[in-house]
Design a protein around this motif. Sequence first.
Motif, PDB file in Angstrom:
ATOM      1  N   LEU A 119       0.816  -1.206   0.000  1.00  0.00           N
ATOM      2  CA  LEU A 119       0.000   0.000   0.000  1.00  0.00           C
ATOM      3  C   LEU A 119       0.856   1.265   0.000  1.00  0.00           C
ATOM      4  O   LEU A 119       0.495   2.263  -0.636  1.00  0.00           O
ATOM      5  CB  LEU A 119      -0.944  -0.002   1.200  1.00  0.00           C
ATOM      6  N   TYR A 124      -0.108   5.145   0.006  1.00  0.00           N
ATOM      7  CA  TYR A 124      -0.768   5.152   1.309  1.00  0.00           C
ATOM      8  C   TYR A 124       0.209   5.565   2.416  1.00  0.00           C
ATOM      9  O   TYR A 124       1.425   5.446   2.275  1.00  0.00           O
ATOM     10  CB  TYR A 124      -1.299   3.762   1.663  1.00  0.00           C
ATOM     11  N   ALA A 304      -7.741  -1.257  -0.931  1.00  0.00           N
ATOM     12  CA  ALA A 304      -7.005  -1.903   0.152  1.00  0.00           C
ATOM     13  C   ALA A 304      -7.733  -3.158   0.618  1.00  0.00           C
ATOM     14  O   ALA A 304      -7.102  -4.196   0.894  1.00  0.00           O
ATOM     15  CB  ALA A 304      -6.813  -0.939   1.317  1.00  0.00           C
TER      16      ALA A 304
END
Length: 361
Positions: A119, A124, A304
Motif C-alpha cells: 500500500l 498510502y 485496500a
Amino acid sequence: MRGRYASWARERRIMSHRMMAGALLAALIGLGAAGCSGTAGVYNNSEDATNGSRSSGGEGTPEAHSGATPDQKWTHCAPGSRSADIASMKPDTNTHLTIGAFNGWDESWATSGLIKQVLEKDGYTVTIKGFDAGVGYQATAGGGIDLITDSWLPVTQAGYIRKYGPKLENLGCWYDNAKLTIAVNKNSPAHSIADLKTMGNSYGNVIYSIEPGAEMTKTIANQTLPMYGLSNITLKTSSTPAMLAQLKKATKAGNDVAVTLWRPHWAYDAYPVRDLDDPKNAISNAELIYSFGRPGFEKDHPKAAQLVRNLAIDDAHLSSLEHLMVETTDRGGQQGTAIAAWMKNNTDWVDDWQAGRLGDR
C-alpha cells in the motif's frame, strides 16, 4: 545471539496461552487439541509493537472459558476466495490506514507488514500498532483500528468474534493450516505418530517438548501418547528454547529427532523437518486465519480491502518470511527491512497477490 534468546523468551511466554486453545478443541469435539500455534518473534519494530504476549496481563481467549461449541460457519473458507486484480481499480480516496497486529503472534506482524509495503508503494500512509488480541478486536470494532489480519477460527478466537463480530467486516481467510504437530527430521524413518511404537529407537524413544505446564505438552502426554499406545516414548519437557536448540543440534549433526511443534513456525524453513501424520486426530485439527476490517472499512478503502481479500499464504512462503524476520532482527535489523527483502526475492508471489491469483496456486 542476544536477539535469538530474546525471541525464544517471548515464545516461551506466549506458548501456554496459545496451547490452551488446542486443549479446548480436544474437549469440544473429541478429536484432539487443535487450532492454535505460536512462533518466535521479538521484532525490533519501528512502530508500536510491544513486548506483550497472549498470556500477558492475564488476558485469555474467551473461547477457552466459554464451553461453547465452535461455530462451523468459519470452517468453510478457501484462502484467497473472492480475489480480483487490483491493477485496474481506482486508488482509494482515503489513503491513511492503521493495521492492528497482535503482540506475540508472528504471522500477524508478517501479514501486516506485507500489506503495508504494497500500500505504501501505492501512496498510502500505513501505521502498524501492536495490541493484545482482545484489545485489538475491541479497537477494530470501535473504529480506532482499520484492519486486523490474525483471527483464528473456528475455535481459538471465536469468543471475540461472538462479542465483536457483528461490527466487523469479514475480509476472508488467508491461511488454512494452523495446528499443533509432532515434527521429525525429514530423512528419519517415521511418517506417522503410530510409527514411533516400532521406530522409537531411532529417536532415542524421546519426544522433546516445551514447558511442562503448556497445554500442548499436557495434551500429548495425556492424550496423544496413550491413544497411539506409545508407552515406550518419553516426553521430555523443558522449555521452548531448549526444544528448538535440540532440534537445531540434531538436524545439524544429522541425527534423528522428534519434537513438539506448531504451524505456522519459522523452524519449518530453518531446519529440515516435517510433520508426522496423525491419523487418529490425537493432537490437532487445522484452523483458518481470517482478516477483519472495522465498520465501513471496505466502503472507505475498496482497493485496500481487495488486496486483503487476495491474500493467501502457504506454509513454505510464510515460514520463509518469518524465518527471515527472525534472522534479521536477531542481527539488530528491522522487520520492515526483512519483509521488503523477502518481497524482492518473491516478486512472482507479490505480483500474483496483487493480481488475485494466489488462491489458484
